[in-house]
Design a protein around this motif. Structure first.
Motif, PDB file in Angstrom:
ATOM      1  N   UNK A  16       0.824  -1.217   0.000  1.00 24.87           N
ATOM      2  CA  UNK A  16       0.000   0.000   0.000  1.00 24.87           C
ATOM      3  C   UNK A  16       0.853   1.260   0.000  1.00 24.87           C
ATOM      4  N   UNK A  17       1.869   1.268   0.851  1.00 30.74           N
ATOM      5  CA  UNK A  17       2.674   2.474   1.005  1.00 30.74           C
ATOM      6  C   UNK A  17       4.087   2.087   1.441  1.00 30.74           C
ATOM      7  N   UNK A  18       5.075   2.557   0.717  1.00 23.86           N
ATOM      8  CA  UNK A  18       6.463   2.233   1.015  1.00 23.86           C
ATOM      9  C   UNK A  18       6.983   2.876   2.287  1.00 23.86           C
ATOM     10  N   UNK A  19       6.258   3.857   2.818  1.00 21.40           N
ATOM     11  CA  UNK A  19       6.696   4.522   4.046  1.00 21.40           C
ATOM     12  C   UNK A  19       6.599   3.601   5.258  1.00 21.40           C
ATOM     13  N   UNK A  20       5.880   2.521   5.135  1.00 19.39           N
ATOM     14  CA  UNK A  20       5.770   1.551   6.233  1.00 19.39           C
ATOM     15  C   UNK A  20       7.079   0.793   6.461  1.00 19.39           C
ATOM     16  N   UNK A  21       7.994   0.887   5.517  1.00 15.09           N
ATOM     17  CA  UNK A  21       9.281   0.206   5.664  1.00 15.09           C
ATOM     18  C   UNK A  21      10.015   0.699   6.906  1.00 15.09           C
ATOM     19  N   UNK A  22       9.931   1.997   7.164  1.00 21.49           N
ATOM     20  CA  UNK A  22      10.596   2.557   8.346  1.00 21.49           C
ATOM     21  C   UNK A  22       9.999   1.969   9.628  1.00 21.49           C
ATOM     22  N   UNK A  23       8.675   1.857   9.681  1.00 26.89           N
ATOM     23  CA  UNK A  23       8.028   1.270  10.856  1.00 26.89           C
ATOM     24  C   UNK A  23       8.397  -0.194  11.023  1.00 26.89           C
ATOM     25  N   UNK A  24       8.417  -0.914   9.915  1.00 25.27           N
ATOM     26  CA  UNK A  24       8.785  -2.326   9.977  1.00 25.27           C
ATOM     27  C   UNK A  24      10.223  -2.481  10.456  1.00 25.27           C
ATOM     28  N   UNK A  25      11.101  -1.611   9.987  1.00 25.21           N
ATOM     29  CA  UNK A  25      12.502  -1.657  10.385  1.00 25.21           C
ATOM     30  C   UNK A  25      12.643  -1.405  11.892  1.00 25.21           C
ATOM     31  N   UNK A  26      11.901  -0.457  12.430  1.00 22.95           N
ATOM     32  CA  UNK A  26      11.947  -0.173  13.862  1.00 22.95           C
ATOM     33  C   UNK A  26      11.446  -1.363  14.678  1.00 22.95           C
ATOM     34  N   UNK A  27      10.355  -1.979  14.226  1.00 28.21           N
ATOM     35  CA  UNK A  27       9.822  -3.158  14.917  1.00 28.21           C
ATOM     36  C   UNK A  27      10.810  -4.311  14.887  1.00 28.21           C
ATOM     37  N   UNK A  28      11.458  -4.496  13.736  1.00 29.76           N
ATOM     38  CA  UNK A  28      12.425  -5.573  13.581  1.00 29.76           C
ATOM     39  C   UNK A  28      13.596  -5.372  14.547  1.00 29.76           C
ATOM     40  N   UNK A  29      14.075  -4.140  14.662  1.00 29.09           N
ATOM     41  CA  UNK A  29      15.195  -3.860  15.561  1.00 29.09           C
ATOM     42  C   UNK A  29      14.813  -4.114  17.008  1.00 29.09           C
ATOM     43  N   UNK A  30      13.591  -3.768  17.384  1.00 28.22           N
ATOM     44  CA  UNK A  30      13.137  -4.031  18.750  1.00 28.22           C
ATOM     45  C   UNK A  30      13.056  -5.531  19.015  1.00 28.22           C
ATOM     46  N   UNK A  31      12.531  -6.276  18.050  1.00 31.89           N
ATOM     47  CA  UNK A  31      12.361  -7.715  18.247  1.00 31.89           C
ATOM     48  C   UNK A  31      13.708  -8.448  18.320  1.00 31.89           C
ATOM     49  N   UNK A  32      14.644  -8.067  17.473  1.00 31.83           N
ATOM     50  CA  UNK A  32      15.924  -8.764  17.413  1.00 31.83           C
ATOM     51  C   UNK A  32      16.990  -8.142  18.320  1.00 31.83           C
ATOM     52  N   UNK A  33      16.638  -7.105  19.061  1.00 32.94           N
ATOM     53  CA  UNK A  33      17.582  -6.485  19.984  1.00 32.94           C
ATOM     54  C   UNK A  33      18.700  -5.735  19.290  1.00 32.94           C
ATOM     55  N   UNK A  34      18.389  -5.007  18.245  1.00 33.21           N
ATOM     56  CA  UNK A  34      19.399  -4.280  17.483  1.00 33.21           C
ATOM     57  C   UNK A  34      19.362  -2.777  17.729  1.00 33.21           C
ATOM     58  N   UNK A  35      18.579  -2.330  18.698  1.00 35.93           N
ATOM     59  CA  UNK A  35      18.520  -0.910  19.006  1.00 35.93           C
ATOM     60  C   UNK A  35      19.777  -0.507  19.763  1.00 35.93           C
ATOM     61  N   UNK A  36      20.134   0.768  19.735  1.00 38.14           N
ATOM     62  CA  UNK A  36      21.340   1.203  20.461  1.00 38.14           C
ATOM     63  C   UNK A  36      21.292   0.871  21.958  1.00 38.14           C
TER      64      UNK A  36
END
Length: 73
Positions: free
Chosen positions: A31-51
């Motif tokens: 629907x919208x490519x801007x959701x990639x940023x949200x997906x990326x943030x969720x992925x980092x939270x799930x896999x423990x890749x946040x700073x």
């Protein structure tokens, strides 16, 4: 899904794996490519890749080393 979004996902193995595990994101990305940023943030939270996660891992490792040094004294 737009070609640039597909390329970004294919270049990042973590994003690719997260998308396979959570296929509902295909609908949003189509629907919208801007959701990639949200997906990326969720992925980092799930896999423990946040700073903050990385700092916590470093802190845990340093604590472990300190404790080992205390034992060896």
């Amino acid at each position: 899904m737009q070609l640039p979004i597909k390329i970004i996902i294919e270049q990042n193995p973590d994003l690719r794996r997260y998308l396979k595990e959570n296929s509902y994101w295909y609908k949003y990305l189509n629907r919208d490519g801007n959701y990639l940023k949200l997906m990326n943030e969720e992925m980092k939270k799930k896999y423990g890749l946040t700073p903050s996660d990385k700092l916590e891992k470093i802190n845990n490792n340093m604590t472990l080393v300190r404790e080992m040094l205390k034992i060896l004294k």
